[in-house]
Design a protein around this motif. Sequence first.
Motif, PDB file in Angstrom:
ATOM      1  N   GLU A  97      27.526  -0.839 -21.984  1.00 31.46           N
ATOM      2  CA  GLU A  97      26.933  -1.273 -20.713  1.00 31.46           C
ATOM      3  C   GLU A  97      25.588  -1.935 -20.988  1.00 31.46           C
ATOM      4  N   GLY A 105      27.469  -2.661  -9.645  1.00 31.77           N
ATOM      5  CA  GLY A 105      27.061  -2.923  -8.264  1.00 31.77           C
ATOM      6  C   GLY A 105      27.412  -1.805  -7.300  1.00 31.77           C
ATOM      7  N   MET A 273      36.192  -7.471 -10.914  1.00 32.31           N
ATOM      8  CA  MET A 273      35.869  -8.829 -10.445  1.00 32.31           C
ATOM      9  C   MET A 273      35.809  -9.864 -11.555  1.00 32.31           C
ATOM     10  N   ARG A 283      37.023 -13.114  -3.558  1.00 27.04           N
ATOM     11  CA  ARG A 283      36.206 -11.900  -3.632  1.00 27.04           C
ATOM     12  C   ARG A 283      36.505 -11.050  -2.410  1.00 27.04           C
ATOM     13  N   GLY A 285      33.963  -8.712  -1.282  1.00 24.61           N
ATOM     14  CA  GLY A 285      32.742  -8.175  -0.701  1.00 24.61           C
ATOM     15  C   GLY A 285      32.709  -6.665  -0.847  1.00 24.61           C
TER      16      GLY A 285
END
Length: 308
Positions: A97, A105, A273, A283, A285
């Motif tokens: 990471e 996110g 994503m 996408r 959202g």
Amino acid sequence: PVSAPLPTKAPLKDQVKVAGNYSSTSTLAEVTSDWEKFTFNPIRESQVSRAMTSRYFKDLDNYAESDVVVIGAGSCGLSATYMLAKARPDLKIAIIEANVSPGGGAWLGGQLFSAMVMRKPADAFLREIGVPYEDEGNFVVVKHAALFTSTLLSKVLQFPNVKLFNATSVEDLITRKDAQGNIRIAGVVTNWTLVTMHHDDQSCMDPNTINAPIIISTTGHDGPFGAFSVKRLVSMQQLEKLGGMRGLDMNVAEDAITKGTREIVPGMVVGGMELSEVDGANRMGPTFAAMALSGCKAAEEVLRVFDE
Ligand code: AHZ
């Protein structure tokens, strides 16, 4: 005398004598019952350094040959790791990471709102990891996205077969040619993120490597860090071009990302994503159902490779 003799060093075992006040089974109530008598057990500074560095470098050594590398500890990468580590305690899984804080996110729901929406049937994943939610019919709501992320992280980090290397970036992919001359992904090239960020103004900061027969890439959609692996596949001519993430359509996007999660080149499964950049998918959202279930599918794809 030119200089005073150095003080005799006490043997380490004498330096770490255990303070007599408490035992290792003391309750918190006993520990906090008398602040006058209270004192922490003694420690020598070098013990702190050694406790950290010996473990870190042992992990670097141990995970230099991993079974699976997961790139990106966002909601998809963490879900994939959870499923994989649970199903196969015998597999050594390294998560790389780039950020200091894992979670991507998924610490907030959308905009800067707290709650996280998960469309059904991804509520099954919440039940699996023990996150409470409110049922709203076709979807459920977790009261804070951070509750989802922290619960998932705590589960993932407790697996003895998982090591998270955070503050570490994947800078490149390791490749091999098979007997037919086809490229296969065979691991990752890493660097501490602070180093990755300074290649332009410092010299000679060569990277490190982890070999693995398969990797899962979940670096998110394009952005300062995102879509790292699939962009690299284009520049190494393993993908002709990226489809590019499309506009927002929750209903279409979540099915497409979940069902499309797959091994896109030999040795590399792409989920979350990042996949939208390959497939030209919409996408979604702030709905996180597809991130959890794409993670489940990514784990399944890897298990299939190990079962073959
Ligand atoms: O730091 C990145 C983040 O934590 C990490 N990462 C990216 N590039 C990396 C690299 N090496 C190591 N080269 C890297 N780590 O990957 C993580 C990606 O997490 P994310 O939350 O961005 O992606 P995800 O696919 O797990 O979740 C996407 C969540 C989104 S975006 C979206 C929208 O824009 O519509 N909707 C949802 C639900």
